[in-house]
Scaffold this motif. Structure first.
Motif, PDB file in Angstrom:
ATOM      1  N   PHE A   1     -16.886  -7.860   2.111  1.00  0.00           N
ATOM      2  CA  PHE A   1     -17.246  -8.638   0.915  1.00  0.00           C
ATOM      3  C   PHE A   1     -18.030  -7.736  -0.042  1.00  0.00           C
ATOM      4  N   ASN A   2     -19.077  -7.084   0.499  1.00  0.00           N
ATOM      5  CA  ASN A   2     -19.932  -6.250  -0.353  1.00  0.00           C
ATOM      6  C   ASN A   2     -19.177  -5.042  -0.908  1.00  0.00           C
ATOM      7  N   LYS A   3     -18.353  -4.466  -0.046  1.00  0.00           N
ATOM      8  CA  LYS A   3     -17.605  -3.272  -0.449  1.00  0.00           C
ATOM      9  C   LYS A   3     -16.658  -3.584  -1.626  1.00  0.00           C
ATOM     10  N   ILE A   4     -15.922  -4.676  -1.489  1.00  0.00           N
ATOM     11  CA  ILE A   4     -14.940  -5.026  -2.520  1.00  0.00           C
ATOM     12  C   ILE A   4     -15.635  -5.566  -3.773  1.00  0.00           C
ATOM     13  N   ALA A   5     -16.654  -6.400  -3.569  1.00  0.00           N
ATOM     14  CA  ALA A   5     -17.351  -7.003  -4.717  1.00  0.00           C
ATOM     15  C   ALA A   5     -17.978  -5.920  -5.592  1.00  0.00           C
ATOM     16  N   ALA A   6     -18.506  -4.864  -4.948  1.00  0.00           N
ATOM     17  CA  ALA A   6     -19.141  -3.788  -5.715  1.00  0.00           C
ATOM     18  C   ALA A   6     -18.115  -3.081  -6.588  1.00  0.00           C
ATOM     19  N   LYS A   7     -16.872  -3.040  -6.107  1.00  0.00           N
ATOM     20  CA  LYS A   7     -15.845  -2.296  -6.846  1.00  0.00           C
ATOM     21  C   LYS A   7     -15.086  -3.160  -7.855  1.00  0.00           C
ATOM     22  N   TRP A   8     -14.712  -4.351  -7.452  1.00  0.00           N
ATOM     23  CA  TRP A   8     -13.832  -5.176  -8.295  1.00  0.00           C
ATOM     24  C   TRP A   8     -14.454  -6.481  -8.772  1.00  0.00           C
ATOM     25  N   GLY A   9     -15.657  -6.756  -8.337  1.00  0.00           N
ATOM     26  CA  GLY A   9     -16.312  -7.983  -8.785  1.00  0.00           C
ATOM     27  C   GLY A   9     -15.892  -9.201  -7.984  1.00  0.00           C
ATOM     28  N   LEU A  10     -16.337 -10.376  -8.464  1.00  0.00           N
ATOM     29  CA  LEU A  10     -16.078 -11.626  -7.749  1.00  0.00           C
ATOM     30  C   LEU A  10     -15.011 -12.443  -8.477  1.00  0.00           C
ATOM     31  N   PRO A  11     -14.351 -13.399  -7.862  1.00  0.00           N
ATOM     32  CA  PRO A  11     -14.534 -13.813  -6.475  1.00  0.00           C
ATOM     33  C   PRO A  11     -13.805 -12.878  -5.501  1.00  0.00           C
ATOM     34  N   ILE A  12     -14.175 -13.037  -4.252  1.00  0.00           N
ATOM     35  CA  ILE A  12     -13.449 -12.404  -3.154  1.00  0.00           C
ATOM     36  C   ILE A  12     -12.597 -13.502  -2.536  1.00  0.00           C
ATOM     37  N   VAL A  13     -11.423 -13.143  -2.080  1.00  0.00           N
ATOM     38  CA  VAL A  13     -10.552 -14.156  -1.487  1.00  0.00           C
ATOM     39  C   VAL A  13     -10.472 -13.931   0.027  1.00  0.00           C
ATOM     40  N   ILE A  14     -10.680 -15.014   0.764  1.00  0.00           N
ATOM     41  CA  ILE A  14     -10.506 -14.954   2.212  1.00  0.00           C
ATOM     42  C   ILE A  14      -9.154 -15.580   2.528  1.00  0.00           C
ATOM     43  N   GLN A  15      -8.328 -14.840   3.231  1.00  0.00           N
ATOM     44  CA  GLN A  15      -6.975 -15.325   3.496  1.00  0.00           C
ATOM     45  C   GLN A  15      -6.696 -15.347   4.999  1.00  0.00           C
ATOM     46  N   GLU A  16      -5.993 -16.401   5.419  1.00  0.00           N
ATOM     47  CA  GLU A  16      -5.552 -16.497   6.811  1.00  0.00           C
ATOM     48  C   GLU A  16      -4.712 -15.264   7.140  1.00  0.00           C
ATOM     49  N   PHE A  17      -4.912 -14.695   8.311  1.00  0.00           N
ATOM     50  CA  PHE A  17      -4.149 -13.516   8.708  1.00  0.00           C
ATOM     51  C   PHE A  17      -2.822 -13.960   9.322  1.00  0.00           C
ATOM     52  N   VAL A  18      -1.722 -13.526   8.722  1.00  0.00           N
ATOM     53  CA  VAL A  18      -0.406 -13.865   9.270  1.00  0.00           C
ATOM     54  C   VAL A  18       0.161 -12.617   9.937  1.00  0.00           C
ATOM     55  N   ARG A  19       0.470 -12.744  11.218  1.00  0.00           N
ATOM     56  CA  ARG A  19       0.969 -11.584  11.958  1.00  0.00           C
ATOM     57  C   ARG A  19       2.456 -11.399  11.697  1.00  0.00           C
ATOM     58  N   GLY A  20       2.878 -10.186  11.441  1.00  0.00           N
ATOM     59  CA  GLY A  20       4.298  -9.923  11.219  1.00  0.00           C
ATOM     60  C   GLY A  20       4.496  -8.603  10.507  1.00  0.00           C
ATOM     61  N   THR A  21       5.675  -8.436   9.980  1.00  0.00           N
ATOM     62  CA  THR A  21       6.019  -7.197   9.285  1.00  0.00           C
ATOM     63  C   THR A  21       5.888  -7.425   7.787  1.00  0.00           C
ATOM     64  N   GLU A  22       5.232  -6.472   7.098  1.00  0.00           N
ATOM     65  CA  GLU A  22       5.117  -6.628   5.649  1.00  0.00           C
ATOM     66  C   GLU A  22       6.401  -6.139   4.980  1.00  0.00           C
ATOM     67  N   VAL A  23       6.944  -6.980   4.154  1.00  0.00           N
ATOM     68  CA  VAL A  23       8.122  -6.612   3.368  1.00  0.00           C
ATOM     69  C   VAL A  23       7.835  -6.965   1.906  1.00  0.00           C
ATOM     70  N   ASN A  24       8.496  -6.288   1.007  1.00  0.00           N
ATOM     71  CA  ASN A  24       8.205  -6.470  -0.416  1.00  0.00           C
ATOM     72  C   ASN A  24       9.492  -6.590  -1.221  1.00  0.00           C
ATOM     73  N   VAL A  25       9.390  -7.276  -2.342  1.00  0.00           N
ATOM     74  CA  VAL A  25      10.519  -7.313  -3.268  1.00  0.00           C
ATOM     75  C   VAL A  25       9.999  -6.911  -4.643  1.00  0.00           C
ATOM     76  N   ILE A  26      10.719  -6.008  -5.295  1.00  0.00           N
ATOM     77  CA  ILE A  26      10.436  -5.708  -6.704  1.00  0.00           C
ATOM     78  C   ILE A  26      11.441  -6.516  -7.508  1.00  0.00           C
ATOM     79  N   ALA A  27      10.986  -7.116  -8.602  1.00  0.00           N
ATOM     80  CA  ALA A  27      11.915  -7.939  -9.382  1.00  0.00           C
ATOM     81  C   ALA A  27      11.528  -7.925 -10.858  1.00  0.00           C
TER      82      ALA A  27
END
Lengths: 106, 348
Positions: B186-212
């Motif tokens: 929280f402190n590390k990211i807030a110092a760099k990018w400001g607030l808010p910080i987002v807490i997200q549920e961790f979903v286990r799996g493979t990261e895939v991306n789409v450019i569009a």
């Protein structure tokens, strides 16, 4: 006669295929003559050794276990009991890597 | 066919270990058979490599950070436009998009075209709004909530299970396994990018991306799915491969058609072992791996410029599957006088 060697045998892998199941390699899996296997769905790639490639090519041609057994025991110095064990280990590995259709579906 | 001469200004020339998309976008434009581009680099830092890559960038100008305010920024753009006569401007950083979207009309009056998402599109896909977004458009998203203090998270901890993902509003994400790590990140990211910080549920799996790329009317001009094959410690792709994945493509078409997305985007998805897709983020611009799409047959930077110029664009219908990229680092040798020019005069 050359010795039979299969790729990526996973020791202790549970047997999931019964003898009568017709194994089918997924249609979109690309297999080159050099044994390079590419799964376009996951982006994963694998290398088959020459014996593994031969087996996969026979599966792709629609041959069932008994036809493959016949072809292999004729060409290689391997008894049918050992080959059967190697074969189903190999098939289980292919299934674990999601390279075959589940339950032999097309 | 004679190429159309256009002056294109763009940012994101920090081609470093966590690269901006600027240089790959320029490479796409340089490959174009329809556009003869004069490339103007908009630079925030003297040590961004782009200004010194003279085969790709024709001229560079230092610009003030968006956090300095809209006016100083516009004043600088006005000056650059006076000298260069910019036709199209492509901002490549999330953090500057808001400024550009707000200034779209003013830029247009100056004669500078952009092709950006609308403010509504930009706002509703924010990480902190993702659960509502998922509900509205029928997309699987992990549960997430914005927090402005670690105490906020303590108060809602029963809604989460460890590990959780701690995310910055623009960049950075860390997996936290306990409360101490949440506080640390929280402190590390807030110092760099400001607030808010987002807490997200961790979903286990493979990261895939789409450019569009969306045309703003609900049509997908192009889309290419990819899996990162080599990920750096900053979570950036150092290698990737294009995939054949109809589910990812359908999801992309659905999102673009429902939101009428305008401009480039990157969908960040997790594919679970059950083969379900969870959308973890929408980046509102072309990503740094855009050149993979170009190499796979979809020159999205070129298409984006054409859309900005109101030149008709035929949607791409195919791409090469199994096309790979491997990123590499390269020591660019720079003469001191060039560095001096950019540092003192703000131009190179």
């Amino acid at each position: 006669m050359p010795e039979m060697v299969f790729v990526a045998l996973i020791v202790g892998l549970k047997q999931t295929y019964c003898k009568n199941t017709m194994v089918k390699i997924k249609k979109n899996i690309a297999i080159s003559d050099s044994g390079f296997v590419f799964d376009p769905g996951s982006g994963d790639s694998y290398s088959l050794n020459p014996s593994g490639l031969e087996i996969v090519q026979m599966i792709k041609l629609g041959k069932d276990f008994s036809a493959i057994l016949e072809a292999v025991t004729e060409k290689y110095e391997v008894d049918s009991g050992s080959f059967e064990r190697y074969y189903y280990d190999f098939i289980a590995t292919l299934a674990q890597l999601h390279l075959t259709e589940p339950d032999g579906k097309d | 066919m004679e190429k159309i001469k256009l002056t294109i200004a763009l940012s994101g020339l920090n081609n470093i270990d966590s690269p901006g998309p600027g240089i790959p976008v320029v490479r796409g434009l340089r490959d174009s058979k329809e556009i003869d581009a004069r490339i103007i680099g908009l630079v925030y830092d003297n040590l961004e490599p782009g200004p010194y890559m003279h085969d790709l960038v024709d001229k560079s100008y230092k610009v003030p950070y968006p956090s300095d305010g809209v006016e100083p920024f516009l004043e600088r753009i006005r000056y650059i436009h006076q000298v260069e006569k910019i036709d199209v401007l492509i901002p490549n950083f999330d953090s500057e998009l808001f400024t550009f979207m707000k200034s779209e009309k003013i830029l247009r009056e100056m004669g500078i075209r952009t092709f950006l998402p609308t403010l509504q599109q930009f706002e509703e896909r924010h990480k902190s709004n993702l659960p509502e977004y998922g509900k509205k458009y029928g997309v699987n998203v992990p549960y997430s909530a914005p927090i402005t203090s670690v105490e906020d998270f303590r108060n809602m901890q029963d809604k989460f299970e460890f590990p959780v993902v701690v995310k910055g509003k623009f960049y950075d994400a860390y997996i936290a396994y306990d409360m101490d790590q949440v506080a640390l990140y929280f402190n590390k990211i807030a110092a760099k990018w400001g607030l808010p910080i987002v807490i997200q549920e961790f979903v286990r799996g493979t990261e895939v991306n789409v450019i569009a790329l969306g045309d703003g009317k609900g049509n997908t001009i192009g889309a290419v799915p990819m899996r990162k094959t080599y990920i750096t410690d900053k979570g950036k792709a150092w290698g990737g491969i294009t995939l054949e994945d109809p589910t990812m493509m359908d999801l992309t078409y659905k999102i673009i058609s429902q939101t009428k997305w305008r401009g480039g985007m990157e969908l960040e998805l997790i594919r679970t072992t059950k083969n379900e897709l969870y959308m973890i983020e929408i980046n509102p611009r072309l990503p740094a791996w855009v050149y993979l799409a170009v190499a796979a047959g979809q020159n999205l930077p070129e298409a984006l410029v054409k859309l900005a110029m109101d030149i008709p664009v035929t949607p791409f219908t195919k791409y090469d599957i199994g096309k790979m990229f491997i990123r590499y680092s390269f020591d660019l040798i720079v003469e001191l006088n060039e560095f001096e020019k950019l540092s003192t005069k703000g131009e190179l």
